[in-house]
Design a protein around this motif. Structure first.
Motif, PDB file in Angstrom:
ATOM      1  N   UNK A 193       0.835  -4.119 -22.582  1.00 18.09           N
ATOM      2  CA  UNK A 193       0.315  -3.994 -21.219  1.00 18.09           C
ATOM      3  C   UNK A 193       1.429  -3.525 -20.289  1.00 18.09           C
ATOM      4  N   UNK A 194       1.039  -2.766 -19.269  1.00 23.64           N
ATOM      5  CA  UNK A 194       1.977  -2.312 -18.250  1.00 23.64           C
ATOM      6  C   UNK A 194       1.366  -2.503 -16.874  1.00 23.64           C
ATOM      7  N   UNK A 195       2.078  -3.237 -16.025  1.00 22.78           N
ATOM      8  CA  UNK A 195       1.651  -3.402 -14.643  1.00 22.78           C
ATOM      9  C   UNK A 195       2.407  -2.399 -13.774  1.00 22.78           C
ATOM     10  N   UNK A 196       1.709  -1.837 -12.805  1.00 24.26           N
ATOM     11  CA  UNK A 196       2.337  -0.903 -11.874  1.00 24.26           C
ATOM     12  C   UNK A 196       1.612  -1.003 -10.543  1.00 24.26           C
ATOM     13  N   UNK A 197       2.210  -0.419  -9.526  1.00 25.78           N
ATOM     14  CA  UNK A 197       1.579  -0.454  -8.214  1.00 25.78           C
ATOM     15  C   UNK A 197       1.874   0.839  -7.472  1.00 25.78           C
ATOM     16  N   UNK A 198       0.970   1.185  -6.562  1.00 25.48           N
ATOM     17  CA  UNK A 198       1.136   2.322  -5.685  1.00 25.48           C
ATOM     18  C   UNK A 198       0.994   1.790  -4.267  1.00 25.48           C
ATOM     19  N   UNK A 199       2.096   1.579  -3.601  1.00 23.11           N
ATOM     20  CA  UNK A 199       2.033   0.975  -2.276  1.00 23.11           C
ATOM     21  C   UNK A 199       1.432   1.928  -1.236  1.00 23.11           C
ATOM     22  N   UNK A 200       1.456   3.213  -1.503  1.00 19.32           N
ATOM     23  CA  UNK A 200       0.816   4.161  -0.590  1.00 19.32           C
ATOM     24  C   UNK A 200      -0.705   4.057  -0.661  1.00 19.32           C
ATOM     25  N   UNK A 201      -1.211   3.638  -1.807  1.00 18.19           N
ATOM     26  CA  UNK A 201      -2.666   3.485  -2.009  1.00 18.19           C
ATOM     27  C   UNK A 201      -3.119   2.036  -1.983  1.00 18.19           C
ATOM     28  N   UNK A 202      -2.178   1.108  -1.750  1.00 19.89           N
ATOM     29  CA  UNK A 202      -2.516  -0.326  -1.716  1.00 19.89           C
ATOM     30  C   UNK A 202      -3.249  -0.759  -2.987  1.00 19.89           C
ATOM     31  N   UNK A 203      -2.732  -0.332  -4.116  1.00 13.16           N
ATOM     32  CA  UNK A 203      -3.415  -0.586  -5.377  1.00 13.16           C
ATOM     33  C   UNK A 203      -2.417  -1.018  -6.445  1.00 13.16           C
TER      34      UNK A 203
END
Length: 118
Positions: A67-77
């Protein structure tokens, strides 16, 4: 405040699935994000976490390397990419936002069902 989690479903063993969690109503880039899961008859367990800036991640031993967690703070996701899925990964998956520094909120999504079965 909302955490909306589309993306669950049925997948065969060995398959892949990507969960997403779209946040609104709070300052997303000031919150660490977590994915939890809860299987029938079991306690909720922490699967993966990511810091507010995305620089540090951590995983439960049972999913590390898959599993890999990631985030896109520009998309709030926030995302959870799940590969090499096993039947024991079957659970309801929840995203969770926990405030850092002066931000004290603790928010949960409604959960999305992931079923791994042939």
């Amino acid at each position: 405040v909302q955490l909306v989690e589309p993306g669950g479903g049925l997948v065969q063993p060995g398959g892949s699935l990507r969960l997403s969690c779209a946040a609104s109503g709070f300052r997303f880039n000031r919150y660490a994000m977590m994915w939890y899961r809860q299987a029938p008859g079991k306690e909720r367990e922490l699967v993966a976490s990511i810091t507010s800036g995305g620089g540090t991640t951590d995983y439960a031993g049972s999913v590390k390397g898959r599993f890999t967690i990631s985030r896109d703070n520009a998309r709030n996701t926030v995302y959870l990419q799940m590969n090499s899925l096993k039947p024991e990964d079957t659970a309801v998956y929840y995203c969770n936002a926990v405030g850092t520094n002066f931000y004290t909120g603790n928010y949960w999504g409604q959960g999305t069902q992931v079923t791994v079965s042939s």
